[in-house]
Design a protein around this motif. Structure first.
Motif, PDB file in Angstrom:
ATOM      1  N   ARG A   1       0.820  -1.212   0.000  1.00 45.76           N
ATOM      2  CA  ARG A   1       0.000   0.000   0.000  1.00 45.76           C
ATOM      3  C   ARG A   1       0.857   1.266   0.000  1.00 45.76           C
ATOM      4  O   ARG A   1       0.501   2.268  -0.620  1.00 45.76           O
ATOM      5  CB  ARG A   1      -0.948  -0.019   1.193  1.00 45.76           C
ATOM      6  CG  ARG A   1      -2.065  -1.028   0.995  1.00 45.76           C
ATOM      7  CD  ARG A   1      -3.011  -1.055   2.158  1.00 45.76           C
ATOM      8  NE  ARG A   1      -4.157  -1.911   1.884  1.00 45.76           N
ATOM      9  CZ  ARG A   1      -5.056  -2.269   2.791  1.00 45.76           C
ATOM     10  NH1 ARG A   1      -4.942  -1.829   4.037  1.00 45.76           N
ATOM     11  NH2 ARG A   1      -6.063  -3.041   2.461  1.00 45.76           N
ATOM     12  N   ALA A   2       1.987   1.222   0.704  1.00 45.00           N
ATOM     13  CA  ALA A   2       2.887   2.376   0.711  1.00 45.00           C
ATOM     14  C   ALA A   2       3.510   2.577  -0.680  1.00 45.00           C
ATOM     15  O   ALA A   2       3.658   3.713  -1.143  1.00 45.00           O
ATOM     16  CB  ALA A   2       3.968   2.198   1.767  1.00 45.00           C
ATOM     17  N   LEU A   3       3.866   1.477  -1.354  1.00 42.80           N
ATOM     18  CA  LEU A   3       4.406   1.576  -2.715  1.00 42.80           C
ATOM     19  C   LEU A   3       3.371   2.153  -3.676  1.00 42.80           C
ATOM     20  O   LEU A   3       3.701   2.940  -4.566  1.00 42.80           O
ATOM     21  CB  LEU A   3       4.863   0.197  -3.221  1.00 42.80           C
ATOM     22  CG  LEU A   3       6.190  -0.327  -2.694  1.00 42.80           C
ATOM     23  CD1 LEU A   3       6.386  -1.776  -3.084  1.00 42.80           C
ATOM     24  CD2 LEU A   3       7.342   0.524  -3.182  1.00 42.80           C
ATOM     25  N   LEU A   4       2.103   1.772  -3.493  1.00 41.95           N
ATOM     26  CA  LEU A   4       1.032   2.310  -4.338  1.00 41.95           C
ATOM     27  C   LEU A   4       0.873   3.815  -4.109  1.00 41.95           C
ATOM     28  O   LEU A   4       0.624   4.571  -5.049  1.00 41.95           O
ATOM     29  CB  LEU A   4      -0.291   1.592  -4.068  1.00 41.95           C
ATOM     30  CG  LEU A   4      -0.370   0.137  -4.517  1.00 41.95           C
ATOM     31  CD1 LEU A   4      -1.700  -0.468  -4.123  1.00 41.95           C
ATOM     32  CD2 LEU A   4      -0.147   0.009  -6.006  1.00 41.95           C
ATOM     33  N   GLU A   5       1.019   4.250  -2.859  1.00 45.57           N
ATOM     34  CA  GLU A   5       0.949   5.678  -2.550  1.00 45.57           C
ATOM     35  C   GLU A   5       2.115   6.423  -3.221  1.00 45.57           C
ATOM     36  O   GLU A   5       1.935   7.509  -3.769  1.00 45.57           O
ATOM     37  CB  GLU A   5       0.983   5.904  -1.040  1.00 45.57           C
ATOM     38  CG  GLU A   5       0.771   7.344  -0.630  1.00 45.57           C
ATOM     39  CD  GLU A   5       0.872   7.554   0.863  1.00 45.57           C
ATOM     40  OE1 GLU A   5       1.475   8.567   1.263  1.00 45.57           O
ATOM     41  OE2 GLU A   5       0.358   6.714   1.634  1.00 45.57           O
ATOM     42  N   TYR A   6       3.286   5.806  -3.195  1.00 43.14           N
ATOM     43  CA  TYR A   6       4.473   6.392  -3.830  1.00 43.14           C
ATOM     44  C   TYR A   6       4.274   6.541  -5.339  1.00 43.14           C
ATOM     45  O   TYR A   6       4.679   7.518  -5.946  1.00 43.14           O
ATOM     46  CB  TYR A   6       5.691   5.510  -3.527  1.00 43.14           C
ATOM     47  CG  TYR A   6       6.913   5.804  -4.355  1.00 43.14           C
ATOM     48  CD1 TYR A   6       7.670   6.958  -4.144  1.00 43.14           C
ATOM     49  CD2 TYR A   6       7.331   4.922  -5.348  1.00 43.14           C
ATOM     50  CE1 TYR A   6       8.803   7.226  -4.897  1.00 43.14           C
ATOM     51  CE2 TYR A   6       8.458   5.181  -6.104  1.00 43.14           C
ATOM     52  CZ  TYR A   6       9.186   6.335  -5.880  1.00 43.14           C
ATOM     53  OH  TYR A   6      10.304   6.597  -6.628  1.00 43.14           O
TER      54      TYR A   6
END
Length: 138
Positions: free
Chosen positions: A86-91
């Motif tokens: 999810r953090a990678l998707l936000e990035y």
């Protein structure tokens, strides 16, 4: 790519909850203030939580800080993996239309979907969730 310097994601699995922060860095992973290899007893768990980073070629791009509680090592590993995803998707949210977007890569690998299986409750008259007492004819 993006101006924001910190990317967060929350992951859940079984009884575990993980809050993940990605900061541009060298690939250092810290879980509850300890190094990932000190915290996780099995190398397979470490490999499992690294999968979203490996598949998107970001093993040495981010320093990752995780706060995780609840459950056992396997549940915590799954929760951390979902949080990292999810953090990678936000990035990568500006790049979602492209063919090489993280969303498409991670979706194909099956990392975006939360594993919703949790422990089933014990029912009255049974020894567990479904285990009935042993039948005795006499």
């Amino acid at each position: 790519m993006a101006e924001k310097r910190e990317f967060t994601g929350t992951g859940r699995r079984k009884a575990s909850v993980a809050r993940v922060k990605l900061v541009p860095g060298t690939g250092k992973i810290t879980i509850n203030g300890r190094d990932v290899r000190d915290f996780m007893p099995y190398e397979t768990n470490v490999m499992d939580l690294m999968q979203p980073l490996t598949i998107t070629n970001n093993e040495n791009t981010f320093d990752i800080t995780v706060k995780v509680n609840g459950g056992g090592f396997t549940g915590q590993t799954g929760a951390i993996r979902l949080g990292i995803t999810r953090a990678l998707l936000e990035y990568d949210k500006d790049n979602e239309e492209n063919e090489d977007s993280y969303r498409k890569i991670l979706k194909r690998a099956g990392f975006i979907t939360r594993d919703s299986r949790i422990k089933e409750r014990k029912k009255p008259g049974l020894k567990g969730a479904r285990r009935a007492p042993q039948f005795s004819k006499r």
